[in-house]
Design a protein around this motif. Sequence first.
Motif, mmCIF file in Angstrom:
data_model
loop_
_atom_site.group_PDB
_atom_site.id
_atom_site.type_symbol
_atom_site.label_atom_id
_atom_site.label_comp_id
_atom_site.label_asym_id
_atom_site.label_seq_id
_atom_site.Cartn_x
_atom_site.Cartn_y
_atom_site.Cartn_z
ATOM 1 N N GLU A 19 43.435 37.649 34.364
ATOM 2 C CA GLU A 19 42.365 38.623 34.160
ATOM 3 C C GLU A 19 41.064 37.835 34.151
ATOM 4 O OE1 GLU A 19 41.153 42.553 33.524
ATOM 5 O OE2 GLU A 19 43.256 42.010 33.374
ATOM 6 N N LEU A 20 40.148 38.181 35.040
ATOM 7 C CA LEU A 20 38.883 37.451 35.127
ATOM 8 C C LEU A 20 37.705 38.416 35.127
ATOM 9 C CD1 LEU A 20 39.664 34.743 37.841
ATOM 10 C CD2 LEU A 20 39.346 34.382 35.399
ATOM 11 N N THR A 21 36.667 38.033 34.387
ATOM 12 C CA THR A 21 35.415 38.787 34.411
ATOM 13 C C THR A 21 34.252 37.901 34.818
ATOM 14 O OG1 THR A 21 35.073 38.325 32.053
ATOM 15 C CG2 THR A 21 36.178 40.405 32.619
ATOM 16 N N ASP A 22 34.458 36.591 34.831
ATOM 17 C CA ASP A 22 33.412 35.625 35.153
ATOM 18 C C ASP A 22 33.493 35.236 36.629
ATOM 19 O OD1 ASP A 22 31.597 33.552 35.330
ATOM 20 O OD2 ASP A 22 32.709 32.196 34.020
ATOM 21 N N ALA A 25 34.313 31.572 37.277
ATOM 22 C CA ALA A 25 35.722 31.220 37.062
ATOM 23 C C ALA A 25 36.562 31.651 38.261
ATOM 24 C CB ALA A 25 36.237 31.867 35.779
ATOM 25 N N LEU A 26 36.266 32.823 38.824
ATOM 26 C CA LEU A 26 36.980 33.269 40.014
ATOM 27 C C LEU A 26 36.707 32.329 41.176
ATOM 28 C CD1 LEU A 26 38.730 35.271 41.585
ATOM 29 C CD2 LEU A 26 36.636 36.593 42.040
#
Length: 137
Positions: A19-22, A25-26
């Motif tokens: 789970e990524l929101t940044d 980071a992706l």
Amino acid sequence: MKVTWTYDRGDQRDNHEVELTDPDALEALLREIQQAGEPVVLTIFSDTSDPDDLPPGIQIGLGHPTHAFAVHIADDGGYLNDPTVETPTEGVRFDFGGVPTDYPAEHVQLRPETAIQLAVTYLRTGGEPPRLATIAK
């Protein structure tokens, strides 16, 4: 957003889900996958409360040294191609859900860097339909 990908390891499947929101980071994750050199399909999507709904998202194929793909998953979605990228002479095989899958040459008309930027922009905009024009060249 969720990011999923799977490698076929012969007698087993190597499943990944984060789970990524940044967006940074992706981008780091996608660059790591590209550098590994194992062609794989990644799916980036928002959760949906209805398991029968196909959530909107984007799939990208990374890991090939020169070619990649991106497809917008939506009712009006489709493959994104860059006309300045030379179409390969043959299709490219990507691991999709642990199954080696051939993608036709006309669908892999993106540079890996462009596919990475499309995915990062998709996350950054909260799922706006991806467009090549939004990517800084």
